[in-house]
Design an enzyme around this catalytic site. Structure first.
Site: not given
Ligand SMILES: NC(=O)c1ccc[n+]([C@@H]2O[C@H](COP(=O)([O-])OP(=O)(O)OC[C@H]3O[C@@H](n4cnc5c(N)ncnc54)[C@H](OP(=O)(O)O)[C@@H]3O)[C@@H](O)[C@H]2O)c1
Length: 266
Positions: A168, A175
């Site tokens: 991820y 993010k």
């Protein structure tokens, strides 16, 4: 009722009085969490511009659902990873809303699922363009439509910004940068009467979650670690967004609120 999808009950229009007639732009508003945010806002009387990437059918469906709630809706196709397409999205939003905007939710995201060093540089760039640069570019262009209106800028983050999630990295690292951009924008836009925050979720039951390489394993791990005892639903995030759009949350500035059923406690 399955353990992963126990229903999130229908929400009364808690903020209808406050929100009626407000104007919102939601990136990636045609499916998943973005769709739930659009429905939540529209249930409270907010007119919506919905950006999407390529699924025309889902976009048309959400438009009809929102119009059923009695609000005005405009669809704008465009890749928020591309500066020219952001320009077009902002122009169409301005035309539709007569140059005024109360709520901007940057929700769209895309990314490759790989270990960090297996990512190609263009995959790294794509995540940063969509998650971080799009928020910066859109905010830059939208602020003149939002200033002095007690308006809100919000974005959607995920637990991969503060902890390791296998494969991820591209999204999680971008993010983290996005959450920091939220802090900077919050300080710099407060004098313009624009309040800026983010919501971060644990795993939420959407199409995007199903793209995880080890989906079943990941869901089982999530259920084991979530005190609330179920997988998150898009409405769980949408309700926090509505709260952050409301005056009930006016003392929350520049924060990323975690809504994950307690999963990040473990
Ligand atoms: N699902 C989770 O577990 C989870 C957890 C925490 C945070 N989040 C965050 O929540 C947000 C929404 O995720 P989701 O799970 O709801 O995703 P999703 O179900 O895959 O929906 C993504 C939406 O974004 C649009 N989109 C994707 N890339 C775009 C681009 N480059 N430009 C414009 N629109 C684009 C899609 O449009 P099309 O349908 O036209 O492709 C769709 O409307 C993301 O920021 C994600 O990181 C998700």
């Amino acid at each position: 009722m399955s353990s992963t999808t126990s229903a999130v009950s229908a929400n009364p229009a808690l903020y209808a009085q406050e929100f009626k007639g407000k104007k919102a732009l939601i990136t990636g508003g045609s499916r998943g969490i973005g769709r739930a945010i659009a429905l939540e806002l529209a249930s409270n009387g907010v007119d919506c511009v919905i950006n999407y990437l390529r699924n025309e059918e889902a976009a048309a469906e959400v438009k009809a659902e929102l119009e059923d709630k009695g609000v005005k809706v405009h669809l704008v196709q465009g890749n928020v990873g591309d500066g020219d397409e952001i320009k077009k999205m902002v122009q169409e939003t301005s035309d539709f809303f007569d140059g005024e905007l109360d709520i901007f939710v940057h929700n769209a995201a895309l990314g490759a699922f790989k270990p960090v060093l297996d990512l190609k540089p263009n995959q790294w760039d794509m995540s940063f363009n969509i998650n971080v640069k799009a928020l910066y570019l859109a905010a830059k262009k939208l602020v003149p439509m939002m200033e002095g209106r007690n308006s809100k800028i919000l974005s959607i983050s995920s637990l991969g910004s503060i902890s390791y999630i296998p494969d991820y990295g591209a999204i999680g690292i971008s993010k983290s940068a996005m959450e920091n951009l939220i802090r900077y924008l919050a300080v710099e836009l407060a004098p313009k009467k624009i309040r800026v925050n983010a919501v971060s979720g644990g795993p939420i039951d959407t199409d995007a979650l199903k793209m995880f390489p080890k989906y079943d394993e990941m869901v089982a791990d999530c259920l084991r670690r979530t005190p609330a005892g179920r997988l998150g639903q898009p409405e769980d995030i949408a309700r926090v967004i509505a709260f952050l759009c409301s005056e009930q949350s006016k003392w929350i500035v520049g924060q990323t609120l975690i809504a994950d059923g307690g999963m990040s406690l473990f």
